[in-house]
Design a protein around this motif. Structure first.
Motif, short mmCIF file in Angstrom:
data_model
loop_
_atom_site.label_atom_id
_atom_site.label_comp_id
_atom_site.label_asym_id
_atom_site.label_seq_id
_atom_site.Cartn_x
_atom_site.Cartn_y
_atom_site.Cartn_z
N VAL A 165 -16.68 27.41 22.90
CA VAL A 165 -15.78 28.50 23.23
C VAL A 165 -16.50 29.80 22.87
O VAL A 165 -16.87 29.99 21.69
CB VAL A 165 -14.45 28.44 22.46
N GLY A 166 -16.72 30.66 23.86
CA GLY A 166 -17.37 31.92 23.60
C GLY A 166 -18.65 31.73 22.83
O GLY A 166 -19.41 30.79 23.03
N ARG A 167 -18.89 32.65 21.89
CA ARG A 167 -20.07 32.54 21.03
C ARG A 167 -19.78 31.87 19.70
O ARG A 167 -20.71 31.56 18.95
CB ARG A 167 -20.64 33.94 20.76
N TRP A 168 -18.50 31.67 19.40
CA TRP A 168 -18.17 31.31 18.01
C TRP A 168 -18.01 29.83 17.76
O TRP A 168 -18.06 29.40 16.61
CB TRP A 168 -16.88 32.04 17.58
N LEU A 169 -17.85 29.02 18.80
CA LEU A 169 -17.62 27.59 18.58
C LEU A 169 -18.63 26.79 19.39
O LEU A 169 -18.78 27.00 20.60
CB LEU A 169 -16.20 27.21 18.99
N LEU A 170 -19.29 25.86 18.71
CA LEU A 170 -20.20 24.93 19.37
C LEU A 170 -20.00 23.55 18.75
O LEU A 170 -20.03 23.40 17.52
CB LEU A 170 -21.66 25.37 19.19
N ALA A 171 -19.79 22.56 19.59
CA ALA A 171 -19.60 21.18 19.13
C ALA A 171 -20.50 20.27 19.95
O ALA A 171 -20.55 20.37 21.18
CB ALA A 171 -18.15 20.75 19.29
N VAL A 172 -21.22 19.38 19.27
CA VAL A 172 -22.14 18.47 19.95
C VAL A 172 -21.91 17.04 19.45
O VAL A 172 -21.72 16.82 18.26
CB VAL A 172 -23.61 18.88 19.75
N GLN A 173 -21.93 16.10 20.38
CA GLN A 173 -21.80 14.70 20.01
C GLN A 173 -23.12 14.13 19.51
O GLN A 173 -23.15 13.24 18.67
CB GLN A 173 -21.31 13.90 21.22
N PHE A 174 -24.23 14.65 20.03
CA PHE A 174 -25.55 14.21 19.56
C PHE A 174 -25.85 14.86 18.20
O PHE A 174 -25.06 15.62 17.66
CB PHE A 174 -26.63 14.53 20.60
N HIS A 175 -27.02 14.53 17.65
CA HIS A 175 -27.32 14.85 16.25
C HIS A 175 -28.50 15.80 16.11
O HIS A 175 -29.65 15.35 15.92
CB HIS A 175 -27.61 13.57 15.48
N PRO A 176 -28.28 17.13 16.12
CA PRO A 176 -29.38 18.06 15.92
C PRO A 176 -29.93 18.06 14.50
O PRO A 176 -31.04 18.55 14.26
CB PRO A 176 -28.75 19.43 16.26
N GLU A 177 -29.16 17.52 13.56
CA GLU A 177 -29.57 17.56 12.15
C GLU A 177 -30.57 16.47 11.78
O GLU A 177 -31.20 16.52 10.71
CB GLU A 177 -28.34 17.45 11.24
N VAL A 178 -30.74 15.47 12.63
CA VAL A 178 -31.51 14.29 12.25
C VAL A 178 -33.01 14.61 12.20
O VAL A 178 -33.59 15.09 13.18
CB VAL A 178 -31.23 13.12 13.20
N ASP A 179 -33.61 14.33 11.05
CA ASP A 179 -35.06 14.41 10.88
C ASP A 179 -35.58 13.00 10.57
O ASP A 179 -34.82 12.02 10.61
CB ASP A 179 -35.43 15.42 9.79
N ASP A 180 -36.86 12.91 10.25
CA ASP A 180 -37.46 11.59 10.03
C ASP A 180 -36.79 10.84 8.88
O ASP A 180 -36.54 9.63 8.98
CB ASP A 180 -38.96 11.75 9.72
N VAL A 181 -36.51 11.54 7.79
CA VAL A 181 -35.93 10.89 6.62
C VAL A 181 -34.53 10.38 6.93
O VAL A 181 -34.18 9.24 6.59
CB VAL A 181 -35.91 11.86 5.42
N ILE A 182 -33.72 11.22 7.57
CA ILE A 182 -32.36 10.79 7.91
C ILE A 182 -32.38 9.60 8.85
O ILE A 182 -31.68 8.60 8.64
CB ILE A 182 -31.57 11.96 8.52
N LEU A 183 -33.20 9.66 9.90
CA LEU A 183 -33.22 8.57 10.86
C LEU A 183 -33.72 7.28 10.24
O LEU A 183 -33.17 6.20 10.50
CB LEU A 183 -34.06 8.94 12.08
N ASP A 184 -34.73 7.35 9.39
CA ASP A 184 -35.20 6.14 8.70
C ASP A 184 -34.07 5.52 7.88
O ASP A 184 -33.90 4.29 7.86
CB ASP A 184 -36.36 6.49 7.77
#
Length: 240
Positions: A165-184
């Motif tokens: 919504v506009g510039r203030w709300l963003l929601a994603v089902q995928f995982h932008p936070e995942v790095d190597d340590v998290i995924l392992d």
């Protein structure tokens, strides 16, 4: 000027990861609340410049079993009503959909691995444009109906993948936070539960090939979204 970000975390293994340096580089001081043991109801929903709701193994519809989810949904609803910046990720996106009056529920498909998402025309004009042609980390069985009043930004063959919504709300089902340590960690903990035929070895091979690009696209996406908050329609101006 230092801005503040509240992170709602449901599991230490499902943390801020790849998003953390982007918040830091944009001048955000981060406070992380582990919601299963925290008093979410005591938080002022409007006390923060940004709220980030992370993923988790819970379902957004399991509020009876996990009362803290109900408190989080209420926090997100109050914040959304004030049009204050929110980033929802996986479970966070599902809770935000519920906060906006839509249904979150168990889906028919299990999406796990590094998978492409399809952008809508609105998505190509949004920060989500950075994930075009990039395989993003997916790890979920739950989904949601699209809330009224939001723009659908990305889809997969099975589920909505991003809305805003506009510039203030963003929601994603995928995982932008995942790095190597998290995924392992996820592969070690949950690969035996995957219902797509992928093995732990398959997941690690896909990560070796695609995770660096996913992390770069994610940093660009989140960075552009944060840049939009700092512009003329930033978090202190509650319009689009």
């Amino acid at each position: 000027m230092t801005r503040t970000a509240l992170v709602l975390r449901h599991d230490p293994g499902i943390g801020l990861g790849n998003v953390a340096p982007t918040l830091a580089s944009h001048g955000y001081a981060v406070t992380t609340i582990d919601t299963p043991g925290g008093d979410v109801g005591a938080l002022d929903p409007l006390d923060w410049d940004v709220v980030v709701a992370l993923g988790g193994t819970e379902g957004a519809y399991e509020t009876d079993a996990h009362p803290y989810l109900a408190a989080e949904i209420e926090l997100l609803a109050t914040r959304a009503a004030a049009r204050r910046p929110i980033l929802g990720i996986c479970l966070g996106a599902q809770m935000l959909a519920a906060a906006l009056g839509a249904r979150a529920y168990r889906g028919d498909a299990h999406e796990v691995g590094l998978l492409a998402v399809d952008l809508t025309p609105a998505g190509t004009a949004s920060p989500v444009r950075h994930v075009a042609g990039v395989r993003m980390v997916e790890w979920h069985h739950d989904t949601f109906d699209l809330p009224d009043g939001v723009e659908l930004l990305a889809t997969s063959p099975s589920y909505p993948q991003a809305y805003g919504v506009g510039r203030w709300l963003l929601a994603v089902q995928f995982h932008p936070e995942v790095d190597d340590v998290i995924l392992d960690g996820w592969i070690d903990r949950w690969s035996a539960e995957v219902h797509t035929g992928l093995t732990a070895e398959d997941l690690r091979a896909d990560a070796a090939q695609h995770l660096d690009a996913a992390q770069a696209a994610s940093r660009a996406m989140v960075g552009e979204w944060l840049d939009g908050l700092a512009g003329p329609d930033g978090p202190d101006v509650k319009n689009d």
